[in-house]
Scaffold this motif. Sequence first.
Motif, PDB file in Angstrom:
ATOM      1  N   ILE A  49       0.819  -1.303   0.100  1.00  0.00           N
ATOM      2  CA  ILE A  49       0.078  -0.172  -0.087  1.00  0.00           C
ATOM      3  C   ILE A  49       1.017   1.198  -0.006  1.00  0.00           C
ATOM      4  O   ILE A  49       1.695   1.550   1.159  1.00  0.00           O
ATOM      5  CB  ILE A  49      -0.918   0.056   1.130  1.00  0.00           C
ATOM      6  CG1 ILE A  49      -1.979  -1.299   1.168  1.00  0.00           C
ATOM      7  CG2 ILE A  49      -1.755   1.164   1.311  1.00  0.00           C
ATOM      8  CD1 ILE A  49      -1.233  -2.299   1.828  1.00  0.00           C
ATOM      9  N   GLU A  50       0.834   2.045  -1.151  1.00  0.00           N
ATOM     10  CA  GLU A  50       1.678   3.150  -1.089  1.00  0.00           C
ATOM     11  C   GLU A  50       1.241   4.521  -0.460  1.00  0.00           C
ATOM     12  O   GLU A  50       0.207   4.970  -0.873  1.00  0.00           O
ATOM     13  CB  GLU A  50       2.150   3.299  -2.487  1.00  0.00           C
ATOM     14  CG  GLU A  50       2.816   2.128  -3.325  1.00  0.00           C
ATOM     15  CD  GLU A  50       3.188   2.403  -4.699  1.00  0.00           C
ATOM     16  OE1 GLU A  50       4.148   3.324  -4.699  1.00  0.00           O
ATOM     17  OE2 GLU A  50       2.660   1.765  -5.669  1.00  0.00           O
ATOM     18  N   LEU A  51       2.009   5.118   0.384  1.00  0.00           N
ATOM     19  CA  LEU A  51       1.585   6.438   0.777  1.00  0.00           C
ATOM     20  C   LEU A  51       2.912   7.137   0.975  1.00  0.00           C
ATOM     21  O   LEU A  51       3.697   7.162   2.148  1.00  0.00           O
ATOM     22  CB  LEU A  51       0.968   6.224   2.048  1.00  0.00           C
ATOM     23  CG  LEU A  51       0.489   7.469   3.003  1.00  0.00           C
ATOM     24  CD1 LEU A  51      -0.489   8.117   2.126  1.00  0.00           C
ATOM     25  CD2 LEU A  51       0.216   7.242   4.450  1.00  0.00           C
ATOM     26  N   PRO A  52       3.315   7.729   0.132  1.00  0.00           N
ATOM     27  CA  PRO A  52       4.663   8.516   0.089  1.00  0.00           C
ATOM     28  C   PRO A  52       4.806   9.692   1.487  1.00  0.00           C
ATOM     29  O   PRO A  52       3.947  10.110   1.549  1.00  0.00           O
ATOM     30  CB  PRO A  52       4.790   9.222  -1.004  1.00  0.00           C
ATOM     31  CG  PRO A  52       3.768   8.573  -2.232  1.00  0.00           C
ATOM     32  CD  PRO A  52       2.806   8.067  -1.299  1.00  0.00           C
ATOM     33  N   GLY A  53       5.769   9.374   2.077  1.00  0.00           N
ATOM     34  CA  GLY A  53       5.829  10.212   3.244  1.00  0.00           C
ATOM     35  C   GLY A  53       6.749  11.363   2.813  1.00  0.00           C
ATOM     36  O   GLY A  53       6.892  12.037   4.001  1.00  0.00           O
ATOM     37  N   ILE A  54       7.220  11.394   1.729  1.00  0.00           N
ATOM     38  CA  ILE A  54       8.081  12.458   1.246  1.00  0.00           C
ATOM     39  C   ILE A  54       7.999  13.036  -0.059  1.00  0.00           C
ATOM     40  O   ILE A  54       7.740  11.955  -0.841  1.00  0.00           O
ATOM     41  CB  ILE A  54       9.576  12.257   1.893  1.00  0.00           C
ATOM     42  CG1 ILE A  54      10.226  13.621   1.872  1.00  0.00           C
ATOM     43  CG2 ILE A  54      10.260  11.102   1.027  1.00  0.00           C
ATOM     44  CD1 ILE A  54      11.513  13.386   2.763  1.00  0.00           C
ATOM     45  N   GLU A  55       8.199  14.117  -0.598  1.00  0.00           N
ATOM     46  CA  GLU A  55       8.212  14.227  -1.994  1.00  0.00           C
ATOM     47  C   GLU A  55       9.678  15.105  -2.107  1.00  0.00           C
ATOM     48  O   GLU A  55      10.133  15.667  -1.061  1.00  0.00           O
ATOM     49  CB  GLU A  55       7.270  15.352  -2.386  1.00  0.00           C
ATOM     50  CG  GLU A  55       5.755  14.585  -2.703  1.00  0.00           C
ATOM     51  CD  GLU A  55       4.784  15.785  -2.703  1.00  0.00           C
ATOM     52  OE1 GLU A  55       5.263  16.885  -2.787  1.00  0.00           O
ATOM     53  OE2 GLU A  55       3.430  15.366  -2.771  1.00  0.00           O
ATOM     54  N   ILE A  56      10.504  14.648  -3.203  1.00  0.00           N
ATOM     55  CA  ILE A  56      11.617  15.223  -3.465  1.00  0.00           C
ATOM     56  C   ILE A  56      11.628  16.124  -4.520  1.00  0.00           C
ATOM     57  O   ILE A  56      11.136  15.673  -5.620  1.00  0.00           O
ATOM     58  CB  ILE A  56      12.700  14.052  -3.702  1.00  0.00           C
ATOM     59  CG1 ILE A  56      12.917  13.060  -2.481  1.00  0.00           C
ATOM     60  CG2 ILE A  56      14.179  14.500  -4.125  1.00  0.00           C
ATOM     61  CD1 ILE A  56      13.209  13.823  -1.277  1.00  0.00           C
ATOM     62  N   TRP A  57      12.069  17.434  -4.510  1.00  0.00           N
ATOM     63  CA  TRP A  57      11.929  18.295  -5.569  1.00  0.00           C
ATOM     64  C   TRP A  57      13.360  18.906  -5.714  1.00  0.00           C
ATOM     65  O   TRP A  57      14.146  18.968  -4.739  1.00  0.00           O
ATOM     66  CB  TRP A  57      11.073  19.579  -5.071  1.00  0.00           C
ATOM     67  CG  TRP A  57       9.579  18.952  -5.073  1.00  0.00           C
ATOM     68  CD1 TRP A  57       9.058  18.235  -5.251  1.00  0.00           C
ATOM     69  CD2 TRP A  57       8.545  19.928  -4.642  1.00  0.00           C
ATOM     70  NE1 TRP A  57       7.664  17.991  -5.053  1.00  0.00           N
ATOM     71  CE2 TRP A  57       7.143  19.158  -4.792  1.00  0.00           C
ATOM     72  CE3 TRP A  57       8.422  21.266  -4.002  1.00  0.00           C
ATOM     73  CZ2 TRP A  57       6.110  19.619  -4.140  1.00  0.00           C
ATOM     74  CZ3 TRP A  57       7.363  21.845  -3.795  1.00  0.00           C
ATOM     75  CH2 TRP A  57       6.033  21.093  -3.793  1.00  0.00           C
ATOM     76  N   PRO A  58      13.712  19.332  -6.917  1.00  0.00           N
ATOM     77  CA  PRO A  58      15.006  20.114  -6.861  1.00  0.00           C
ATOM     78  C   PRO A  58      15.079  21.353  -6.136  1.00  0.00           C
ATOM     79  O   PRO A  58      14.018  21.830  -5.766  1.00  0.00           O
ATOM     80  CB  PRO A  58      15.016  20.470  -8.423  1.00  0.00           C
ATOM     81  CG  PRO A  58      13.707  20.462  -8.804  1.00  0.00           C
ATOM     82  CD  PRO A  58      12.914  19.554  -8.120  1.00  0.00           C
ATOM     83  N   VAL A  59      16.261  21.991  -5.860  1.00  0.00           N
ATOM     84  CA  VAL A  59      16.361  23.264  -5.185  1.00  0.00           C
ATOM     85  C   VAL A  59      15.684  24.309  -5.970  1.00  0.00           C
ATOM     86  O   VAL A  59      15.843  24.343  -7.118  1.00  0.00           O
ATOM     87  CB  VAL A  59      17.769  23.468  -4.507  1.00  0.00           C
ATOM     88  CG1 VAL A  59      18.300  22.553  -3.690  1.00  0.00           C
ATOM     89  CG2 VAL A  59      18.805  23.654  -5.837  1.00  0.00           C
ATOM     90  N   GLN A  60      15.321  25.380  -5.263  1.00  0.00           N
ATOM     91  CA  GLN A  60      14.781  26.421  -6.333  1.00  0.00           C
ATOM     92  C   GLN A  60      15.848  27.224  -6.967  1.00  0.00           C
ATOM     93  O   GLN A  60      15.556  27.706  -8.084  1.00  0.00           O
ATOM     94  CB  GLN A  60      13.879  27.317  -5.268  1.00  0.00           C
ATOM     95  CG  GLN A  60      12.786  26.667  -4.752  1.00  0.00           C
ATOM     96  CD  GLN A  60      12.011  27.534  -3.563  1.00  0.00           C
ATOM     97  OE1 GLN A  60      12.803  28.191  -2.668  1.00  0.00           O
ATOM     98  NE2 GLN A  60      10.677  27.942  -3.728  1.00  0.00           N
ATOM     99  N   ASN A  61      16.995  27.220  -6.531  1.00  0.00           N
ATOM    100  CA  ASN A  61      18.054  27.888  -7.179  1.00  0.00           C
ATOM    101  C   ASN A  61      19.285  26.998  -7.302  1.00  0.00           C
ATOM    102  O   ASN A  61      19.808  26.578  -6.277  1.00  0.00           O
ATOM    103  CB  ASN A  61      18.343  29.308  -6.759  1.00  0.00           C
ATOM    104  CG  ASN A  61      19.489  29.957  -7.475  1.00  0.00           C
ATOM    105  OD1 ASN A  61      20.108  29.282  -8.485  1.00  0.00           O
ATOM    106  ND2 ASN A  61      19.814  31.325  -7.163  1.00  0.00           N
ATOM    107  N   SER A  62      19.654  26.458  -8.265  1.00  0.00           N
ATOM    108  CA  SER A  62      20.771  25.414  -8.230  1.00  0.00           C
ATOM    109  C   SER A  62      21.895  25.916  -8.722  1.00  0.00           C
ATOM    110  O   SER A  62      23.004  25.236  -8.932  1.00  0.00           O
ATOM    111  CB  SER A  62      20.325  24.334  -9.555  1.00  0.00           C
ATOM    112  OG  SER A  62      19.968  24.780 -10.539  1.00  0.00           O
ATOM    113  N   ALA A  63      22.215  27.179  -8.992  1.00  0.00           N
ATOM    114  CA  ALA A  63      23.318  27.755  -9.822  1.00  0.00           C
ATOM    115  C   ALA A  63      24.568  27.631  -8.823  1.00  0.00           C
ATOM    116  O   ALA A  63      25.782  27.432  -9.373  1.00  0.00           O
ATOM    117  CB  ALA A  63      23.127  29.192  -9.986  1.00  0.00           C
TER     118      ALA A  63
END
Length: 255
Positions: free
Chosen positions: A35-49
């Motif tokens: 049963i899938e219930l993601p406990g976290i989401e992974i996003w890129p940083v807002q400024n990667s420079a």
Amino acid sequence: MGECNLKGCGILVTRAAHQSKGLVSMIHECYGRAIELPGIEIWPVQNSAGAQKLIQQQWDWVIFISPNAVRYALELVPISEWQGKGIGAVGATTGQLLREAGLRVDLIPGQGYDSEGLLSLPELSQLKDQQILIVRGEGGRALLGDTLEARGGKVRYAEVYRRVKPETPVDSLLARWPEEIQLVTATSKEVLNNLVAMFGEGGSEQLTKTPLMVISERMVEQAERLGFNEIVRAEGADDASIMRAICGWTERNFQ
């Protein structure tokens, strides 16, 4: 693993959605219900420079903290620009992803796939003036960098992703919880904190009285503080280690 029979047990899989497929498949192959219930989401940083500029510099060692660190760093800087750098990986899955991308992994723990395991390697015992880049998510654990600096290394951080708590409603799952969920899995302290927050006061009692599988002694201690009654520890964060722990728990409880 092939002889493991989960006997229809419902296993709550809380990995980020893009990292859960392997474990979900293993559970189904062993006659369990994932049963899938993601406990976290992974996003890129807002400024990667800033991270991109750091990665492109010369380093004696570049150490990747997690599979997400590999994924997002390689999106910023092509493989050709990693040549000539010593590459380290904290865990087995992280090392595998680096190899699949075409990089040689020079440092990886033989056991204890965490910062402590990496720090036990002789190559990192004396680091006078060596330049070290740690690739991680925003606000990662300080132990690795602090210890490397204490051993003489010059440490910088390239933060290439950020962790976000999902806004997934859990009311419908809670309504059928006793029949659906026999074991909860969590692979990071942040996932565990997010789960408690997602379930809130109304659902936390149901959550904490369900057996919980974690991946480190630090998480065992955290789970105890949060009030979980039964805690199972896997030997690592990779899918195979988690499945061994799930199978062992099932064999002990469902003869």
